[in-house]
Motif scaffolding. Structure first.
Motif, PDB file in Angstrom:
ATOM      1  N   GLY A 113       6.990  10.804  11.295  1.00 16.91           N
ATOM      2  CA  GLY A 113       7.157   9.801  10.248  1.00 16.91           C
ATOM      3  C   GLY A 113       6.064   8.750  10.278  1.00 16.91           C
ATOM      4  N   TRP A 114       5.739   8.286  11.480  1.00 14.46           N
ATOM      5  CA  TRP A 114       4.646   7.322  11.641  1.00 14.46           C
ATOM      6  C   TRP A 114       3.343   7.911  11.109  1.00 14.46           C
ATOM      7  CZ3 TRP A 114       3.812   3.040  15.565  1.00 14.46           C
ATOM      8  CH2 TRP A 114       5.006   2.340  15.825  1.00 14.46           C
ATOM      9  N   ALA A 115       3.067   9.157  11.487  1.00 11.44           N
ATOM     10  CA  ALA A 115       1.814   9.800  11.077  1.00 11.44           C
ATOM     11  C   ALA A 115       1.707   9.889   9.560  1.00 11.44           C
ATOM     12  CB  ALA A 115       1.713  11.189  11.705  1.00 11.44           C
ATOM     13  N   ILE A 116       2.795  10.294   8.911  1.00 15.67           N
ATOM     14  CA  ILE A 116       2.795  10.461   7.460  1.00 15.67           C
ATOM     15  C   ILE A 116       2.563   9.127   6.755  1.00 15.67           C
ATOM     16  CG2 ILE A 116       4.298  10.975   5.492  1.00 15.67           C
ATOM     17  CD1 ILE A 116       5.502  13.232   7.262  1.00 15.67           C
ATOM     18  N   MET A 117       3.268   8.096   7.190  1.00 18.27           N
ATOM     19  CA  MET A 117       3.146   6.794   6.519  1.00 18.27           C
ATOM     20  C   MET A 117       1.817   6.106   6.831  1.00 18.27           C
ATOM     21  SD  MET A 117       7.066   5.305   6.704  1.00 18.27           S
ATOM     22  CE  MET A 117       7.404   5.819   8.400  1.00 18.27           C
ATOM     23  N   LEU A 118       1.433   6.107   8.089  1.00 13.62           N
ATOM     24  CA  LEU A 118       0.206   5.413   8.477  1.00 13.62           C
ATOM     25  C   LEU A 118      -1.038   6.072   7.884  1.00 13.62           C
ATOM     26  CD1 LEU A 118       0.931   4.501  12.211  1.00 13.62           C
ATOM     27  CD2 LEU A 118       0.707   2.924  10.289  1.00 13.62           C
ATOM     28  N   THR A 119      -1.056   7.396   7.823  1.00 18.46           N
ATOM     29  CA  THR A 119      -2.222   8.076   7.250  1.00 18.46           C
ATOM     30  C   THR A 119      -2.433   7.644   5.803  1.00 18.46           C
ATOM     31  OG1 THR A 119      -1.927  10.015   8.687  1.00 18.46           O
ATOM     32  CG2 THR A 119      -3.260  10.314   6.697  1.00 18.46           C
ATOM     33  N   GLN A 120      -1.348   7.582   5.033  1.00 15.23           N
ATOM     34  CA  GLN A 120      -1.470   7.189   3.631  1.00 15.23           C
ATOM     35  C   GLN A 120      -1.878   5.724   3.486  1.00 15.23           C
ATOM     36  OE1 GLN A 120       1.623   9.150   0.905  1.00 15.23           O
ATOM     37  NE2 GLN A 120       2.625   9.203   2.905  1.00 15.23           N
ATOM     38  N   SER A 121      -1.243   4.855   4.277  1.00 17.64           N
ATOM     39  CA  SER A 121      -1.546   3.423   4.165  1.00 17.64           C
ATOM     40  C   SER A 121      -2.973   3.114   4.581  1.00 17.64           C
ATOM     41  CB  SER A 121      -0.575   2.611   5.025  1.00 17.64           C
ATOM     42  OG  SER A 121       0.707   2.578   4.443  1.00 17.64           O
ATOM     43  N   ILE A 122      -3.384   3.632   5.728  1.00 14.34           N
ATOM     44  CA  ILE A 122      -4.730   3.332   6.228  1.00 14.34           C
ATOM     45  C   ILE A 122      -5.790   3.935   5.311  1.00 14.34           C
ATOM     46  CG2 ILE A 122      -6.324   3.695   8.162  1.00 14.34           C
ATOM     47  CD1 ILE A 122      -3.871   3.527  10.031  1.00 14.34           C
ATOM     48  N   TYR A 123      -5.514   5.117   4.779  1.00 14.54           N
ATOM     49  CA  TYR A 123      -6.433   5.715   3.815  1.00 14.54           C
ATOM     50  C   TYR A 123      -6.611   4.792   2.608  1.00 14.54           C
ATOM     51  CZ  TYR A 123      -7.953   8.603  -0.097  1.00 14.54           C
ATOM     52  OH  TYR A 123      -8.617   9.078  -1.202  1.00 14.54           O
ATOM     53  N   GLN A 124      -5.507   4.313   2.056  1.00 18.10           N
ATOM     54  CA  GLN A 124      -5.585   3.437   0.892  1.00 18.10           C
ATOM     55  C   GLN A 124      -6.296   2.126   1.216  1.00 18.10           C
ATOM     56  OE1 GLN A 124      -4.807   3.640  -2.335  1.00 18.10           O
ATOM     57  NE2 GLN A 124      -4.009   5.718  -2.311  1.00 18.10           N
ATOM     58  N   TRP A 125      -6.066   1.583   2.417  1.00 16.53           N
ATOM     59  CA  TRP A 125      -6.762   0.351   2.815  1.00 16.53           C
ATOM     60  C   TRP A 125      -8.279   0.564   2.796  1.00 16.53           C
ATOM     61  CZ3 TRP A 125      -3.219  -0.367   7.710  1.00 16.53           C
ATOM     62  CH2 TRP A 125      -1.941  -0.782   7.296  1.00 16.53           C
ATOM     63  N   PHE A 126      -8.722   1.670   3.381  1.00 14.89           N
ATOM     64  CA  PHE A 126     -10.162   1.945   3.424  1.00 14.89           C
ATOM     65  C   PHE A 126     -10.725   2.213   2.025  1.00 14.89           C
ATOM     66  CE2 PHE A 126      -9.798   2.730   8.059  1.00 14.89           C
ATOM     67  CZ  PHE A 126     -10.900   1.997   8.475  1.00 14.89           C
ATOM     68  N   VAL A 127      -9.953   2.906   1.184  1.00 16.07           N
ATOM     69  CA  VAL A 127     -10.408   3.165  -0.185  1.00 16.07           C
ATOM     70  C   VAL A 127     -10.629   1.841  -0.921  1.00 16.07           C
ATOM     71  CG1 VAL A 127      -9.702   4.058  -2.442  1.00 16.07           C
ATOM     72  CG2 VAL A 127      -9.410   5.465  -0.411  1.00 16.07           C
ATOM     73  N   VAL A 128      -9.715   0.897  -0.726  1.00 12.02           N
ATOM     74  CA  VAL A 128      -9.854  -0.418  -1.355  1.00 12.02           C
ATOM     75  C   VAL A 128     -11.093  -1.141  -0.822  1.00 12.02           C
ATOM     76  CG1 VAL A 128      -8.857  -2.733  -1.478  1.00 12.02           C
ATOM     77  CG2 VAL A 128      -7.424  -0.742  -1.917  1.00 12.02           C
ATOM     78  N   LEU A 129     -11.276  -1.117   0.489  1.00  8.94           N
ATOM     79  CA  LEU A 129     -12.375  -1.861   1.110  1.00  8.94           C
ATOM     80  C   LEU A 129     -13.743  -1.259   0.810  1.00  8.94           C
ATOM     81  CD1 LEU A 129     -10.738  -2.587   4.595  1.00  8.94           C
ATOM     82  CD2 LEU A 129     -11.059  -4.197   2.706  1.00  8.94           C
ATOM     83  N   LEU A 130     -13.811   0.068   0.631  1.00  6.46           N
ATOM     84  CA  LEU A 130     -15.099   0.739   0.455  1.00  6.46           C
ATOM     85  C   LEU A 130     -15.522   0.892  -1.002  1.00  6.46           C
ATOM     86  CD1 LEU A 130     -14.753   3.577   3.141  1.00  6.46           C
ATOM     87  CD2 LEU A 130     -16.113   1.484   3.309  1.00  6.46           C
ATOM     88  N   ASN A 131     -14.592   0.700  -1.936  1.00  4.35           N
ATOM     89  CA  ASN A 131     -14.913   0.902  -3.347  1.00  4.35           C
ATOM     90  C   ASN A 131     -14.796  -0.398  -4.130  1.00  4.35           C
ATOM     91  OD1 ASN A 131     -15.341   3.919  -3.783  1.00  4.35           O
ATOM     92  ND2 ASN A 131     -13.407   3.923  -2.647  1.00  4.35           N
ATOM     93  N   ASP A 132     -15.236  -0.321  -5.359  1.00  2.00           N
ATOM     94  CA  ASP A 132     -15.180  -1.476  -6.252  1.00  2.00           C
ATOM     95  C   ASP A 132     -14.263  -1.143  -7.417  1.00  2.00           C
ATOM     96  OD1 ASP A 132     -15.621  -3.853  -7.512  1.00  2.00           O
ATOM     97  OD2 ASP A 132     -17.576  -3.290  -8.346  1.00  2.00           O
ATOM     98  N   ASN A 133     -13.001  -1.598  -7.328  1.00  2.00           N
ATOM     99  CA  ASN A 133     -12.010  -1.369  -8.366  1.00  2.00           C
ATOM    100  C   ASN A 133     -11.500  -2.711  -8.882  1.00  2.00           C
ATOM    101  OD1 ASN A 133     -11.183   1.686  -8.639  1.00  2.00           O
ATOM    102  ND2 ASN A 133     -11.585   1.361  -6.457  1.00  2.00           N
TER     103      ASN A 133
END
Length: 206
Positions: A113-133
């Protein structure tokens, strides 16, 4: 989120979303390694390896002619959205096939459960930080997913309930992003929910 940035690593050029995905895999693997018995970081590592292989080689399915004309394209490109969904489905099949070999007790179900939730959250955090939306969608994504993830991991002890709450929150956040509900991340999140509930079923009521 829309990918707006590309990064060059020597001769290889990768979209920010790919960098975010790899970074999230590494960080979640480290968290599992520290927080749970070693077997679960190993299971996660195997699942990620399967995902990357299917994601990359799914280019054969999505653009067979290009691969036949230029086989080295497999090194530089991937199967895109279809590849992501196929990679996620491959993880489901892999864990189902190996279900008898894995001790999905309370610890194993919780680690999954931790793996499933954390992978999605951390991925989205990096997508926000690395892109310009758009700023409002970036702020909402960071704020909602951060609060949601912390509260769930801290307060919700039932893994099935945690996954349902997280996926619902994730979909709401996605709807407020540029591509809305019809972005690959939503389909992946639903597949991961199915995976998590399946793992929970293997380990009993947790």
């Amino acid at each position: 989120m829309i990918n707006s940035e590309w990064f060059s690593i020597r001769a290889l050029t990768l979209p920010a979303t790919a960098i975010a995905l790899i970074a999230s895999f590494i960080i979640v693997w480290l968290i599992l390694r520290i927080q749970f018995p070693k077997i679960w970081s190993g299971v996660y590592g195997d699942a990620i390896f399967t995902f990357i292989l299917v994601w990359k080689f799914s280019l054969i399915i999505t653009d067979f002619q290009a691969v036949m004309a230029q086989p080295l394209s497999l090194l530089y490109f991937n199967g895109g959205t279809i590849g992501v969904l196929l990679g996620t489905a491959a993880i489901l099949l892999q864990l189902w096939w190996k279900r008898q070999q894995l001790p999905f007790d309370i610890v194993g179900v919780t680690a999954s459960g931790w793996a499933i939730m954390l992978t999605q959250s951390i991925y989205q955090w990096f997508v926000v930080l690395l892109n310009d939306n758009p700023l409002h969608s970036e702020v909402i994504t960071l704020l909602v997913l951060s609060v949601l993830t912390i509260l769930i991991l801290w307060k919700v002890t039932a893994t099935n309930m945690a996954l349902l709450i997280y996926t619902a929150g994730y979909i709401i956040v996605a709807i407020l992003q540029p591509y809305g509900f019809w972005q690959p991340a939503v389909g992946v999140s639903i597949l991961l929910l199915i995976l998590g509930l399946g793992i929970q079923r293997m380990g009993g009521k947790v």
